[in-house]
Scaffold this motif. Structure first.
Motif, PDB file in Angstrom:
ATOM      1  N   TYR A 100      -4.502   2.564  -5.564  1.00 14.46           N
ATOM      2  CA  TYR A 100      -3.699   2.364  -6.771  1.00 14.46           C
ATOM      3  C   TYR A 100      -4.522   1.840  -7.954  1.00 14.46           C
ATOM      4  N   ARG A 101      -5.825   1.712  -7.769  1.00 15.53           N
ATOM      5  CA  ARG A 101      -6.691   1.120  -8.780  1.00 15.53           C
ATOM      6  C   ARG A 101      -6.654   1.886 -10.099  1.00 15.53           C
ATOM      7  N   HIS A 102      -6.754   3.212 -10.008  1.00 14.29           N
ATOM      8  CA  HIS A 102      -6.761   4.017 -11.232  1.00 14.29           C
ATOM      9  C   HIS A 102      -5.404   3.961 -11.935  1.00 14.29           C
ATOM     10  N   LEU A 103      -4.350   3.898 -11.163  1.00 17.40           N
ATOM     11  CA  LEU A 103      -3.008   3.793 -11.732  1.00 17.40           C
ATOM     12  C   LEU A 103      -2.863   2.479 -12.509  1.00 17.40           C
ATOM     13  N   ALA A 104      -3.314   1.399 -11.895  1.00 16.96           N
ATOM     14  CA  ALA A 104      -3.224   0.099 -12.560  1.00 16.96           C
ATOM     15  C   ALA A 104      -4.069   0.075 -13.826  1.00 16.96           C
ATOM     16  N   ALA A 105      -5.260   0.647 -13.759  1.00 17.79           N
ATOM     17  CA  ALA A 105      -6.141   0.665 -14.928  1.00 17.79           C
ATOM     18  C   ALA A 105      -5.519   1.471 -16.060  1.00 17.79           C
ATOM     19  N   HIS A 106      -4.862   2.571 -15.701  1.00 21.11           N
ATOM     20  CA  HIS A 106      -4.232   3.418 -16.713  1.00 21.11           C
ATOM     21  C   HIS A 106      -3.182   2.650 -17.512  1.00 21.11           C
ATOM     22  N   TYR A 107      -2.480   1.746 -16.846  1.00 27.68           N
ATOM     23  CA  TYR A 107      -1.413   0.991 -17.507  1.00 27.68           C
ATOM     24  C   TYR A 107      -1.862  -0.406 -17.923  1.00 27.68           C
ATOM     25  N   GLY A 108      -3.138  -0.669 -17.874  1.00 25.88           N
ATOM     26  CA  GLY A 108      -3.659  -1.932 -18.372  1.00 25.88           C
ATOM     27  C   GLY A 108      -3.350  -3.132 -17.518  1.00 25.88           C
ATOM     28  N   LEU A 109      -3.216  -2.942 -16.219  1.00 23.80           N
ATOM     29  CA  LEU A 109      -2.920  -4.042 -15.307  1.00 23.80           C
ATOM     30  C   LEU A 109      -4.215  -4.449 -14.610  1.00 23.80           C
ATOM     31  N   ARG A 110      -4.622  -5.710 -14.797  1.00 30.13           N
ATOM     32  CA  ARG A 110      -5.937  -6.130 -14.293  1.00 30.13           C
ATOM     33  C   ARG A 110      -5.858  -7.154 -13.169  1.00 30.13           C
ATOM     34  N   ALA A 111      -4.786  -7.925 -13.114  1.00 34.49           N
ATOM     35  CA  ALA A 111      -4.627  -8.927 -12.061  1.00 34.49           C
ATOM     36  C   ALA A 111      -3.209  -8.863 -11.512  1.00 34.49           C
ATOM     37  N   CYS A 112      -3.043  -9.209 -10.238  1.00 35.26           N
ATOM     38  CA  CYS A 112      -1.711  -9.172  -9.608  1.00 35.26           C
ATOM     39  C   CYS A 112      -1.622 -10.256  -8.549  1.00 35.26           C
ATOM     40  N   TRP A 113      -0.562 -11.036  -8.634  1.00 37.81           N
ATOM     41  CA  TRP A 113      -0.279 -12.052  -7.624  1.00 37.81           C
ATOM     42  C   TRP A 113       1.079 -11.719  -7.020  1.00 37.81           C
ATOM     43  N   SER A 114       1.127 -11.553  -5.716  1.00 36.08           N
ATOM     44  CA  SER A 114       2.362 -11.122  -5.063  1.00 36.08           C
ATOM     45  C   SER A 114       2.757 -12.085  -3.956  1.00 36.08           C
ATOM     46  N   TYR A 115       4.073 -12.276  -3.841  1.00 41.00           N
ATOM     47  CA  TYR A 115       4.600 -13.186  -2.822  1.00 41.00           C
ATOM     48  C   TYR A 115       5.761 -12.494  -2.108  1.00 41.00           C
ATOM     49  N   PRO A 116       5.847 -12.612  -0.780  1.00 38.59           N
ATOM     50  CA  PRO A 116       6.946 -11.961  -0.053  1.00 38.59           C
ATOM     51  C   PRO A 116       8.287 -12.627  -0.343  1.00 38.59           C
ATOM     52  N   VAL A 117       9.321 -11.826  -0.413  1.00 39.72           N
ATOM     53  CA  VAL A 117      10.690 -12.324  -0.548  1.00 39.72           C
ATOM     54  C   VAL A 117      11.328 -12.206   0.826  1.00 39.72           C
ATOM     55  N   VAL A 118      11.763 -13.321   1.383  1.00 38.78           N
ATOM     56  CA  VAL A 118      12.331 -13.328   2.735  1.00 38.78           C
ATOM     57  C   VAL A 118      13.701 -13.980   2.730  1.00 38.78           C
ATOM     58  N   SER A 119      14.492 -13.641   3.733  1.00 42.45           N
ATOM     59  CA  SER A 119      15.836 -14.203   3.867  1.00 42.45           C
ATOM     60  C   SER A 119      15.770 -15.577   4.513  1.00 42.45           C
ATOM     61  N   ASN A 120      16.914 -16.239   4.605  1.00 47.64           N
ATOM     62  CA  ASN A 120      16.991 -17.527   5.295  1.00 47.64           C
ATOM     63  C   ASN A 120      16.580 -17.410   6.752  1.00 47.64           C
ATOM     64  N   GLY A 121      16.808 -16.216   7.310  1.00 53.52           N
ATOM     65  CA  GLY A 121      16.426 -15.965   8.694  1.00 53.52           C
ATOM     66  C   GLY A 121      15.007 -15.463   8.832  1.00 53.52           C
ATOM     67  N   GLN A 122      14.236 -15.551   7.753  1.00 52.62           N
ATOM     68  CA  GLN A 122      12.821 -15.152   7.730  1.00 52.62           C
ATOM     69  C   GLN A 122      12.624 -13.656   7.931  1.00 52.62           C
ATOM     70  N   CYS A 123      13.610 -12.865   7.505  1.00 49.07           N
ATOM     71  CA  CYS A 123      13.468 -11.405   7.511  1.00 49.07           C
ATOM     72  C   CYS A 123      12.920 -10.968   6.154  1.00 49.07           C
ATOM     73  N   LEU A 124      11.963 -10.064   6.174  1.00 53.62           N
ATOM     74  CA  LEU A 124      11.359  -9.586   4.939  1.00 53.62           C
ATOM     75  C   LEU A 124      12.359  -8.762   4.144  1.00 53.62           C
ATOM     76  N   LEU A 125      12.516  -9.097   2.862  1.00 50.57           N
ATOM     77  CA  LEU A 125      13.424  -8.380   1.974  1.00 50.57           C
ATOM     78  C   LEU A 125      12.671  -7.549   0.944  1.00 50.57           C
ATOM     79  N   GLY A 126      11.477  -8.002   0.575  1.00 47.18           N
ATOM     80  CA  GLY A 126      10.704  -7.310  -0.443  1.00 47.18           C
ATOM     81  C   GLY A 126       9.570  -8.187  -0.926  1.00 47.18           C
ATOM     82  N   THR A 127       9.143  -7.974  -2.165  1.00 48.40           N
ATOM     83  CA  THR A 127       8.070  -8.778  -2.753  1.00 48.40           C
ATOM     84  C   THR A 127       8.362  -9.034  -4.226  1.00 48.40           C
ATOM     85  N   PHE A 128       7.770 -10.096  -4.728  1.00 45.21           N
ATOM     86  CA  PHE A 128       7.844 -10.430  -6.150  1.00 45.21           C
ATOM     87  C   PHE A 128       6.411 -10.536  -6.646  1.00 45.21           C
ATOM     88  N   ALA A 129       6.112  -9.908  -7.769  1.00 42.25           N
ATOM     89  CA  ALA A 129       4.732  -9.903  -8.258  1.00 42.25           C
ATOM     90  C   ALA A 129       4.644 -10.264  -9.728  1.00 42.25           C
TER      91      ALA A 129
END
Length: 254
Positions: A107-136
């Motif tokens: 995805y490097r070229h895609l990110a460069a095309h749109y001017g995205l240089r850094a990304c910090w991502s954290y998992p979004v989980v339920s109360n039961g610790q089930c993965l729901l998605g991510t927030f970046a």
């Protein structure tokens, strides 16, 4: 650290959207806007997990539309960008420089095309610790997060998790109710419900066929009106036992 009034008001507005069962994408977009107001220069996104496909899809955020469209069905894995990696290990992933990070190779070229240089991502989980998605959080220049920015990210993640989990719970409840109504309506045998006084509160079409009364005529009537006289003492006994009533009031049927 005390949160500013604007952040608290933004969080309250998001809680209101969750309580009102607003469209999930709208609620998540508000979470992104809140975070971006707190951290100027940030572009934030929320990706939802498709458990069957084992993939993430970007559903909310303020990145360019072309990037958003491209980030559909991103596999959960250690080499699938910051979000795929965060989902895979279920921990914070900090990519200080996308162009130098091996997990961004696809995805490097895609990110460069749109001017995205850094990304910090954290998992979004339920109360039961089930993965729901991510927030970046994305930035237009290489950089690492400060303590304050990480705290802001964690609060946004908590709001996103609440919104997603509540929406899933409501959807599960609606689906359960629909299955129940379908089984209730289509069941070939007589199915009905009574309140603690023995009054019909619901009846399916089979009850109408057996009794000769319509559903509208049955609901609100006491069961004694639909039971033949010889069987009524036995039915009274069963109902009294099942409902916990010590005595049966004959006056109900008169």
């Amino acid at each position: 650290m005390m949160r500013n009034k604007g952040e608290l008001e933004a969080q309250q507005a998001i809680h209101d959207l969750i309580a009102q069962d607003a469209p999930l994408e709208d609620t998540l977009s508000r979470v992104c806007l809140m975070l971006e107001a707190l951290a100027p220069g940030t572009l934030s996104t929320v990706m939802l997990l498709d458990p069957e496909a084992g993939a993430l899809s970007l559903v909310a955020g303020n990145v360019p539309s072309g990037y958003q469209e491209a980030m559909k069905a991103v596999p959960v894995g250690p080499e699938s960008g910051s979000c795929g990696r965060a989902a895979y290990f279920q921990r914070l992933v900090v990519t200080e420089n996308i162009q130098h990070d091996a997990c961004w190779s696809e995805y490097r070229h895609l990110a460069a095309h749109y001017g995205l240089r850094a990304c910090w991502s954290y998992p979004v989980v339920s109360n039961g610790q089930c993965l729901l998605g991510t927030f970046a959080m994305y930035y237009p220049e290489p950089r690492s997060p400060s303590y304050k920015e990480l705290q802001q990210l964690y609060r946004a993640v908590a709001l996103a998790a609440l919104a997603i989990e509540r929406k899933q719970d409501r959807q599960s409840l609606r689906e359960s109710e629909q299955r129940y109504r379908s089984l209730f309506t289509q069941h070939p045998d007589a199915v009905f419900s009574l309140d603690l006084n023995g009054v019909f509160t619901s009846a399916n079409p089979a009850v109408a066929q057996v009794t000769g009364y319509s559903e509208g005529e049955i609901v609100g009537q006491h069961y004694a009106r639909l039971v033949v006289a010889d069987e009524l003492p036995r039915v009274d006994e069963v109902f009294s036992r099942m409902s916990g009533n010590a005595t049966t009031l004959r006056s109900r049927s008169t």
